[in-house]
Scaffold this motif. Sequence first.
Motif, PDB file in Angstrom:
ATOM      1  N   HIS A  70       0.842  -1.191   0.000  1.00  0.00           N
ATOM      2  CA  HIS A  70       0.000   0.000   0.000  1.00  0.00           C
ATOM      3  C   HIS A  70       0.881   1.246   0.000  1.00  0.00           C
ATOM      4  O   HIS A  70       1.798   1.356   0.827  1.00  0.00           O
ATOM      5  CB  HIS A  70      -0.900   0.044   1.236  1.00  0.00           C
ATOM      6  CG  HIS A  70      -1.910  -1.060   1.290  1.00  0.00           C
ATOM      7  ND1 HIS A  70      -3.230  -0.885   0.927  1.00  0.00           N
ATOM      8  CD2 HIS A  70      -1.789  -2.360   1.659  1.00  0.00           C
ATOM      9  CE1 HIS A  70      -3.877  -2.023   1.083  1.00  0.00           C
ATOM     10  NE2 HIS A  70      -3.022  -2.939   1.521  1.00  0.00           N
ATOM     11  N   VAL A  71       0.601   2.153  -0.904  1.00  0.00           N
ATOM     12  CA  VAL A  71       1.233   3.477  -0.908  1.00  0.00           C
ATOM     13  C   VAL A  71       0.104   4.490  -0.908  1.00  0.00           C
ATOM     14  O   VAL A  71      -0.611   4.644  -1.904  1.00  0.00           O
ATOM     15  CB  VAL A  71       2.151   3.680  -2.129  1.00  0.00           C
ATOM     16  CG1 VAL A  71       2.757   5.078  -2.101  1.00  0.00           C
ATOM     17  CG2 VAL A  71       3.259   2.622  -2.162  1.00  0.00           C
ATOM     18  N   ASP A  72      -0.084   5.161   0.218  1.00  0.00           N
ATOM     19  CA  ASP A  72      -1.226   6.057   0.390  1.00  0.00           C
ATOM     20  C   ASP A  72      -0.841   7.504   0.127  1.00  0.00           C
ATOM     21  O   ASP A  72       0.203   7.988   0.585  1.00  0.00           O
ATOM     22  CB  ASP A  72      -1.787   5.937   1.810  1.00  0.00           C
ATOM     23  CG  ASP A  72      -2.404   4.568   2.074  1.00  0.00           C
ATOM     24  OD1 ASP A  72      -2.711   3.863   1.093  1.00  0.00           O
ATOM     25  OD2 ASP A  72      -2.559   4.210   3.252  1.00  0.00           O
ATOM     26  N   ASN A  73      -1.710   8.168  -0.617  1.00  0.00           N
ATOM     27  CA  ASN A  73      -1.612   9.609  -0.864  1.00  0.00           C
ATOM     28  C   ASN A  73      -0.277  10.009  -1.493  1.00  0.00           C
ATOM     29  O   ASN A  73       0.392  10.931  -1.037  1.00  0.00           O
ATOM     30  CB  ASN A  73      -1.839  10.398   0.433  1.00  0.00           C
ATOM     31  CG  ASN A  73      -2.221  11.847   0.145  1.00  0.00           C
ATOM     32  OD1 ASN A  73      -2.576  12.201  -0.986  1.00  0.00           O
ATOM     33  ND2 ASN A  73      -2.142  12.688   1.167  1.00  0.00           N
ATOM     34  N   LEU A  74       0.084   9.309  -2.535  1.00  0.00           N
ATOM     35  CA  LEU A  74       1.211   9.736  -3.369  1.00  0.00           C
ATOM     36  C   LEU A  74       0.652  10.642  -4.442  1.00  0.00           C
ATOM     37  O   LEU A  74       0.006  10.187  -5.381  1.00  0.00           O
ATOM     38  CB  LEU A  74       1.927   8.527  -3.988  1.00  0.00           C
ATOM     39  CG  LEU A  74       2.987   8.829  -5.059  1.00  0.00           C
ATOM     40  CD1 LEU A  74       4.052   9.779  -4.523  1.00  0.00           C
ATOM     41  CD2 LEU A  74       3.614   7.548  -5.567  1.00  0.00           C
ATOM     42  N   GLU A  75       0.855  11.952  -4.269  1.00  0.00           N
ATOM     43  CA  GLU A  75       0.324  12.953  -5.189  1.00  0.00           C
ATOM     44  C   GLU A  75      -1.190  12.766  -5.374  1.00  0.00           C
ATOM     45  O   GLU A  75      -1.715  12.715  -6.484  1.00  0.00           O
ATOM     46  CB  GLU A  75       1.075  12.896  -6.522  1.00  0.00           C
ATOM     47  CG  GLU A  75       2.561  13.214  -6.354  1.00  0.00           C
ATOM     48  CD  GLU A  75       3.374  13.063  -7.633  1.00  0.00           C
ATOM     49  OE1 GLU A  75       2.796  12.572  -8.635  1.00  0.00           O
ATOM     50  OE2 GLU A  75       4.559  13.427  -7.628  1.00  0.00           O
ATOM     51  N   ASN A  76      -1.854  12.581  -4.226  1.00  0.00           N
ATOM     52  CA  ASN A  76      -3.314  12.444  -4.138  1.00  0.00           C
ATOM     53  C   ASN A  76      -3.846  11.179  -4.810  1.00  0.00           C
ATOM     54  O   ASN A  76      -4.992  11.126  -5.250  1.00  0.00           O
ATOM     55  CB  ASN A  76      -4.021  13.662  -4.731  1.00  0.00           C
ATOM     56  CG  ASN A  76      -5.425  13.830  -4.169  1.00  0.00           C
ATOM     57  OD1 ASN A  76      -5.657  13.565  -2.981  1.00  0.00           O
ATOM     58  ND2 ASN A  76      -6.365  14.240  -5.002  1.00  0.00           N
ATOM     59  N   LYS A  77      -3.040  10.154  -4.852  1.00  0.00           N
ATOM     60  CA  LYS A  77      -3.475   8.853  -5.358  1.00  0.00           C
ATOM     61  C   LYS A  77      -2.987   7.771  -4.405  1.00  0.00           C
ATOM     62  O   LYS A  77      -1.922   7.886  -3.807  1.00  0.00           O
ATOM     63  CB  LYS A  77      -2.925   8.583  -6.764  1.00  0.00           C
ATOM     64  CG  LYS A  77      -3.420   9.526  -7.845  1.00  0.00           C
ATOM     65  CD  LYS A  77      -2.850   9.128  -9.192  1.00  0.00           C
ATOM     66  CE  LYS A  77      -3.330  10.069 -10.302  1.00  0.00           C
ATOM     67  NZ  LYS A  77      -2.767  11.420 -10.161  1.00  0.00           N
ATOM     68  N   ASP A  78      -3.811   6.729  -4.268  1.00  0.00           N
ATOM     69  CA  ASP A  78      -3.424   5.550  -3.493  1.00  0.00           C
ATOM     70  C   ASP A  78      -3.042   4.435  -4.462  1.00  0.00           C
ATOM     71  O   ASP A  78      -3.746   4.185  -5.440  1.00  0.00           O
ATOM     72  CB  ASP A  78      -4.577   5.074  -2.606  1.00  0.00           C
ATOM     73  CG  ASP A  78      -4.922   6.084  -1.525  1.00  0.00           C
ATOM     74  OD1 ASP A  78      -4.073   6.944  -1.220  1.00  0.00           O
ATOM     75  OD2 ASP A  78      -6.043   6.010  -0.994  1.00  0.00           O
TER      76      ASP A  78
END
Length: 233
Positions: free
Chosen positions: A117-125
Amino acid sequence: MSGAKIIELRSDIDELNELLKQAKRKKVLDILSLEIRKLETELITLKESEKNEAAMDVSSTPTTSTQTQKRYQIKLNGYGWDQSDKYVKIFVTLKNVQNVPKEQVYCNLTERSMELHVDNLENKDYLLVINKLLNSINVEESHWKQKTDMVVIFLAKSQQNIKWSHMTELEKKFEDQRNNKFKTDDMEKKDPQEYIMSLMKNMYETGDDEMKRTISKAWYEGQQKNKSDTLDL
């Protein structure tokens, strides 16, 4: 509309599985397996999207606060992997992932599966799911690291010094089925290569950059091998 798309994807996956059973060359097998995994990921995404749309239809209008917290989730299906005696290492390329706080980059692991899980990378999960690993892993000794434009997951092997031939049971099953299929006399009468090459051409023309690189690499290596065989003669 999404229902028709789901049926179409299911049909495409079934046909690709049939072709996979007939493929003879390892590179062709790898390309078909990659496309199957890509379509299966798209199918899962569509099904989840249908569920989310149904839930939104019966729910009340969300508040402004809820709307601002909503982020678009991207299912990942591309990754590289390598192994040592102790670890199976998975490499996931994500631009600027090094800028995400560490607590927003994490893995959910079981003995036979992993989720990145990578959360809120440039407003994308971002989410990468790999189920039914070929062999079991030691969850406690596994870990992951953020690097520049990449996340590396270290899956600790439960049985060290055992080499994994594939990442998942499904990939191994496909290859075993293919090998068993070609042992029959009936397969000696069939030549699926022309159809497979036509499919590969279409996949190249319609595929993403990763698919095009994979097909180009397979074609180049095949040409190099043919040249080498000619010289040996």
